[in-house]
Design a protein around this motif. Structure first.
Motif, PDB file in Angstrom:
ATOM      1  N   TRP A  11       0.858  -1.184   0.000  1.00  0.00           N
ATOM      2  CA  TRP A  11       0.000   0.000   0.000  1.00  0.00           C
ATOM      3  C   TRP A  11       0.887   1.225   0.000  1.00  0.00           C
ATOM      4  N   ASP A  13       0.761   4.014   1.448  1.00  0.00           N
ATOM      5  CA  ASP A  13       1.080   4.661   2.723  1.00  0.00           C
ATOM      6  C   ASP A  13       2.084   3.846   3.545  1.00  0.00           C
ATOM      7  N   LEU A  19       2.598  -6.086   1.812  1.00  0.00           N
ATOM      8  CA  LEU A  19       1.421  -6.726   2.392  1.00  0.00           C
ATOM      9  C   LEU A  19       1.320  -8.159   1.868  1.00  0.00           C
ATOM     10  N   SER A  39      -5.339 -10.062  12.093  1.00  0.00           N
ATOM     11  CA  SER A  39      -5.991  -8.869  11.564  1.00  0.00           C
ATOM     12  C   SER A  39      -4.937  -7.984  10.889  1.00  0.00           C
ATOM     13  N   GLY A  40      -5.219  -7.530   9.684  1.00  0.00           N
ATOM     14  CA  GLY A  40      -4.277  -6.692   8.964  1.00  0.00           C
ATOM     15  C   GLY A  40      -3.260  -7.464   8.145  1.00  0.00           C
ATOM     16  N   SER A  41      -3.359  -8.800   8.117  1.00  0.00           N
ATOM     17  CA  SER A  41      -2.364  -9.596   7.395  1.00  0.00           C
ATOM     18  C   SER A  41      -2.603  -9.611   5.886  1.00  0.00           C
ATOM     19  N   GLY A  42      -3.747  -9.082   5.441  1.00  0.00           N
ATOM     20  CA  GLY A  42      -3.952  -8.959   3.994  1.00  0.00           C
ATOM     21  C   GLY A  42      -4.984  -9.909   3.400  1.00  0.00           C
ATOM     22  N   LYS A  43      -5.753 -10.575   4.261  1.00  0.00           N
ATOM     23  CA  LYS A  43      -6.729 -11.566   3.772  1.00  0.00           C
ATOM     24  C   LYS A  43      -7.778 -10.929   2.863  1.00  0.00           C
ATOM     25  N   SER A  44      -8.380  -9.844   3.346  1.00  0.00           N
ATOM     26  CA  SER A  44      -9.423  -9.202   2.546  1.00  0.00           C
ATOM     27  C   SER A  44      -8.836  -8.604   1.268  1.00  0.00           C
ATOM     28  N   THR A  45      -7.618  -8.091   1.383  1.00  0.00           N
ATOM     29  CA  THR A  45      -6.960  -7.536   0.192  1.00  0.00           C
ATOM     30  C   THR A  45      -6.769  -8.621  -0.862  1.00  0.00           C
ATOM     31  N   GLU A 160     -15.329 -13.631   6.027  1.00  0.00           N
ATOM     32  CA  GLU A 160     -15.923 -13.705   7.365  1.00  0.00           C
ATOM     33  C   GLU A 160     -17.448 -13.617   7.315  1.00  0.00           C
ATOM     34  N   HIS A 193     -11.493 -15.908  10.875  1.00  0.00           N
ATOM     35  CA  HIS A 193     -10.617 -15.888  12.045  1.00  0.00           C
ATOM     36  C   HIS A 193     -10.764 -17.168  12.856  1.00  0.00           C
TER      37      HIS A 193
HETATM   38  N1  LIG Z   1      -7.215   0.640   0.042  1.00  0.00           N
HETATM   39  C1  LIG Z   1      -6.234   0.595   0.951  1.00  0.00           C
HETATM   40  N2  LIG Z   1      -5.282   1.566   0.995  1.00  0.00           N
HETATM   41  C2  LIG Z   1      -4.283   1.525   1.880  1.00  0.00           C
HETATM   42  N3  LIG Z   1      -4.148   0.550   2.812  1.00  0.00           N
HETATM   43  C3  LIG Z   1      -5.064  -0.434   2.820  1.00  0.00           C
HETATM   44  C4  LIG Z   1      -6.165  -0.473   1.904  1.00  0.00           C
HETATM   45  N4  LIG Z   1      -6.896  -1.595   2.152  1.00  0.00           N
HETATM   46  C5  LIG Z   1      -6.294  -2.205   3.187  1.00  0.00           C
HETATM   47  N5  LIG Z   1      -5.199  -1.521   3.580  1.00  0.00           N
HETATM   48  C6  LIG Z   1      -4.280  -1.920   4.674  1.00  0.00           C
HETATM   49  O1  LIG Z   1      -3.758  -3.190   4.381  1.00  0.00           O
HETATM   50  C7  LIG Z   1      -3.654  -3.987   5.546  1.00  0.00           C
HETATM   51  C8  LIG Z   1      -4.366  -5.298   5.334  1.00  0.00           C
HETATM   52  O2  LIG Z   1      -5.753  -5.077   5.252  1.00  0.00           O
HETATM   53  P1  LIG Z   1      -6.774  -6.272   5.026  1.00  0.00           P
HETATM   54  O3  LIG Z   1      -8.126  -5.664   5.087  1.00  0.00           O
HETATM   55  O4  LIG Z   1      -6.417  -7.007   3.792  1.00  0.00           O
HETATM   56  O5  LIG Z   1      -6.491  -7.201   6.289  1.00  0.00           O
HETATM   57  P2  LIG Z   1      -7.281  -8.462   6.838  1.00  0.00           P
HETATM   58  O6  LIG Z   1      -6.308  -9.575   6.948  1.00  0.00           O
HETATM   59  O7  LIG Z   1      -8.496  -8.695   6.020  1.00  0.00           O
HETATM   60  O8  LIG Z   1      -7.678  -7.982   8.299  1.00  0.00           O
HETATM   61  P3  LIG Z   1      -9.005  -8.305   9.171  1.00  0.00           P
HETATM   62  O9  LIG Z   1      -8.786  -9.698   9.706  1.00  0.00           O
HETATM   63  O10 LIG Z   1      -8.959  -7.266  10.248  1.00  0.00           O
HETATM   64  O11 LIG Z   1     -10.198  -8.184   8.286  1.00  0.00           O
HETATM   65  C9  LIG Z   1      -4.197  -3.137   6.677  1.00  0.00           C
HETATM   66  O12 LIG Z   1      -3.114  -2.597   7.386  1.00  0.00           O
HETATM   67  C10 LIG Z   1      -5.008  -2.080   5.974  1.00  0.00           C
HETATM   68  O13 LIG Z   1      -5.025  -0.891   6.706  1.00  0.00           O
END
Ligand SMILES: Nc1ncnc2c1ncn2[C@@H]1O[C@H](COP(=O)(O)OP(=O)(O)OP(=O)(O)O)[C@@H](O)[C@H]1O
Ligand SMILES: [Mg+2]
Length: 217
Positions: A11, A13, A19, A39-45, A160, A193
């Protein structure tokens, strides 16, 4: 078969912090693969990249031997189901389920008939005319799955899907969902989770750590 090859994503920022750093994953038709991780490991991404809602910086997404990396979401014909399943409050249950068909220009009467048949298979035959907010959380989640499956998507992406529900309902729904997914014979990715949920629903599971999936089973 759905396949991820060497997916990379940063990302902007946090450019120094990768990620996803080389994700390879394969999901066969009729199979559910669970994806766990902090949480934040990138699953949703990762799921958004599979869906076509985000682009990878490097790597590719394949379906049945075709590189679909540049395809827009609608062309992929994957169904997505998130925690906040977002049924349409102004439509009744039947029209919520029929929605995807109507979008595909199926005639309204036929779409409603097919939606009604789908509701019957999900144990919701008597609820077609009901407003969605009158249904329980579990019933709404079944409506969301019926809506996702009615267009016969090529893959199902679940982020989820049960986290807003109580433990009892979660247990009941995971068995039902597993049966429906197996019956539909599609590739499915389940982000969760909950290791027990993964055990109950998936044939294989990975945990996303430091940008890569590590095998669990
Ligand atoms: N569009 C975006 N722009 C910048 N950073 C992003 C964006 N989308 C997600 N992130 C960052 O990427 C990281 C991973 O986010 P993601 O949603 O993939 O995690 P996750 O594993 O699904 O977490 P959770 O279990 O909390 O749902 C987080 O630190 C989030 O802030
Ligand atoms: Mg997430």
């Amino acid at each position: 078969m759905l396949e991820l090859r060497d997916i990379h994503k940063h990302w902007h920022d946090a450019p120094e912090w990768p990620l996803l750093s080389g994700v390879n994953l394969r999901v066969d038709a009729g199979e559910t693969v669970a994806l766990l991780g902090a949480s934040g490991s990138g699953k949703s991404t990762l799921l958004k990249i599979v869906a076509g809602l985000e682009a990878p910086e490097q790597g590719s997404v394949w379906f049945d031997g075709v590189d679909i990396t540049g395809w827009p979401p609608e062309r992929r014909r994957f169904a997505l189901m998130f925690q906040d399943f977002a049924l349409f409050p102004h439509l009744n249950v039947r029209d919520n389920v029929a929605f995807g068909l109507i979008e595909q220009r199926v005639r309204k009467a036929e779409a409603r008939d097919r939606a009604q048949a789908m509701l019957a298979r999900f144990g919701l035959a008597g609820h077609g005319d009901a407003r969605v907010w009158t249904l329980s959380g579990g019933e709404q989640q079944r409506v969301a799955l019926a809506r996702a499956l009615i267009t016969q998507p090529r893959a199902l992406l679940l982020d989820e899907p049960f986290s807003a529900l109580d433990a009892h309902l979660r247990e009941q729904l995971r068995d039902e969902f597993r049966e429906r997914i197996t019956e539909a014979g599609m590739a499915a990715i389940l982000v969760t989770h909950d290791a027990q949920e993964a055990q109950a629903m998936a044939q294989h599971a990975w945990t996303l750590r430091e940008g890569r999936p590590q095998p669990l089973w």
